[in-house]
Design an enzyme around this catalytic site. Structure first.
Site, mmCIF file in Angstrom:
data_model
loop_
_atom_site.group_PDB
_atom_site.id
_atom_site.type_symbol
_atom_site.label_atom_id
_atom_site.label_comp_id
_atom_site.label_asym_id
_atom_site.label_seq_id
_atom_site.Cartn_x
_atom_site.Cartn_y
_atom_site.Cartn_z
ATOM 1 N N HIS A 218 0.819 -1.221 0.000
ATOM 2 C CA HIS A 218 0.000 0.000 0.000
ATOM 3 C C HIS A 218 0.860 1.282 0.000
ATOM 4 O O HIS A 218 0.735 2.135 -0.861
ATOM 5 C CB HIS A 218 -0.881 0.027 1.246
ATOM 6 C CG HIS A 218 -1.739 -1.176 1.433
ATOM 7 N ND1 HIS A 218 -2.924 -1.378 0.748
ATOM 8 C CD2 HIS A 218 -1.587 -2.251 2.248
ATOM 9 C CE1 HIS A 218 -3.472 -2.520 1.128
ATOM 10 N NE2 HIS A 218 -2.684 -3.082 2.037
HETATM 11 O O1 RIB Z 1 -4.573 -0.056 4.976
HETATM 12 C C1 RIB Z 1 -3.200 -0.049 4.672
HETATM 13 C C2 RIB Z 1 -2.465 0.900 5.571
HETATM 14 O O2 RIB Z 1 -2.592 0.467 6.924
HETATM 15 C C3 RIB Z 1 -0.952 0.923 5.301
HETATM 16 O O3 RIB Z 1 -0.436 2.192 5.597
HETATM 17 C C4 RIB Z 1 -0.413 -0.098 6.263
HETATM 18 O O4 RIB Z 1 0.928 0.200 6.663
HETATM 19 C C5 RIB Z 1 -1.335 0.071 7.432
HETATM 20 O O5 RIB Z 1 -0.826 1.111 8.224
#
Ligand code: RIB
Ligand code: CA
Length: 349
Positions: free
Chosen positions: A274
């Site tokens: 992500h």
């Molecule tokens: O939903 C994904 C996010 O939540 C990313 O930033 C991951 O590191 C968690 O923090």
């Protein structure tokens, strides 16, 4: 397959989201180049995918990484701060200052993702101790000083809960104009990941996210819609390990840990990186396709708490008197993204 078929014959049903087609937009986020690197602050809760995002930034001459600030999120903020110091050390970047920020949300309960990232925030990986310590001024003061001192506006990539960013905007409203862009990982046009309604970073502090999306600062929302296309698999982890470097081994270990959790929890053989998409968007001009949306954050305490309500439909926006306040990521080329990450890690020690 007809509806009359038996469930076994039909197989898993996938609800078709009722996404309304948003007109492709021209990106508003700046992009760095080797000739003119983009000054960048990463605000993070390292974090497996945060670690890969930080590595990508460290290895990319298109950005000048001014600082990594930490926020409680995936793990307690003390773990996140220690992880940031140790990751930067592993990546050969002891020069990048780290400062610790908010341990938890402005309001509401503490939300953690230790079931995904481990209590430490970096799975079972032992990161070598860093010779550096966090800056005593703290995250918000460090961000404010860097924004004030920079000869040009500074981009910020928030890749954890938005608590520090909301505090910065509230404590230093005049510095909002010194923020070139907020390229944030968070939210979703469609379903969430932590609840059916909410993605983790937004759910962890909906009030902070509400402050940020109402701030008027230019925003790119890198949400689950695009990050779920930014996938690594076991062959990616193998390629990282085969780099034969300490950074490659660390990235491979973190990826394998994330892949193990993904398989356990949802039976999938890939992991979504992500946070690295938010950094990649500031490095590569045409990797992420975006569209303009009005994004509002649900701060109530019902089942939709933390939802990012994204509206990109022109006639509805007109009827509601809304204007877009964010570019929202829609599409990314998975192969190009994976190569970008692997090539970056090949440049790390
Ligand atoms: O939903 C994904 C996010 O939540 C990313 O930033 C991951 O590191 C968690 O923090
Ligand atoms: Ca994160």
């Amino acid at each position: 397959m007809s509806a009359g078929a038996s469930p076994d014959e039909r197989g898993p049903l996938r609800a078709v989201p009722t996404f309304h087609p948003a007109a492709a937009g021209v990106r508003t986020a700046p992009v760095g180049t080797r000739e003119r690197p983009l000054p960048l602050i990463i605000d993070s809760d390292p974090g497996l995918d945060d670690a890969l995002a930080i590595g990508l930034a460290c290895a990319s001459p298109e950005v000048r990484l001014l600082a990594v600030t930490t926020v409680g999120g995936n793990a307690d903020v003390a773990h996140c701060t220690e992880n940031a110091l140790r990751l930067l050390h592993a990546y050969g970047r002891d020069d990048v200052p780290v400062a610790e920020g908010a341990p938890g949300a402005l309001l509401g309960d503490v939300v953690r993702a230790t079931e995904v990232h481990g209590v430490s925030g970096v799975g079972d990986t032992h990161l070598p101790t860093a010779p550096t310590a966090p800056r005593p001024e703290g995250a918000v003061a460090l961000m404010a000083r860097l924004l004030a001192e920079s000869p040009e506006p500074v981009a910020i990539a928030p890749i954890g809960p938005l608590t520090n960013i909301a505090l910065l905007l509230r404590a230093h409203p005049r510095l909002a104009a010194r923020i070139a862009h907020l390229c944030l990982m968070g939210g979703s046009i469609g379903e969430g990941n932590t609840t059916a309604a909410a993605e983790f970073n937004i759910l962890a502090d909906p009030e902070a996210a509400d402050v940020v999306f109402r701030s008027g600062v230019p925003i790119t929302m890198v949400g689950l819609d695009v990050t779920h296309q930014a996938l690594l698999d076991r062959s990616s982890a193998r390629a990282l390990r085969e780099l034969g470097t300490a950074s490659g081994r660390i990235a491979a270990e973190l990826a394998d840990y994330a892949l193990d959790r993904a398989l356990e929890r949802s039976g999938t053989a890939t992991m979504a990186v992500h946070d690295a998409v938010a950094v990649a968007h500031l490095i590569v001009p045409d990797l992420v396709a975006v569209a303009p949306y009005h994004v509002a954050v649900e701060t109530g305490h019902g089942p939709a708490r933390g939802r990012t309500v994204c509206d990109g439909l022109p006639h509805r926006l007109r009827r509601l008197g809304l204007v877009p306040n964010a570019d929202v990521g829609i599409v990314i080329d998975r192969g190009r993204f994976e190569r970008l990450l692997l090539d970056a890690y090949a440049r790390l020690p």
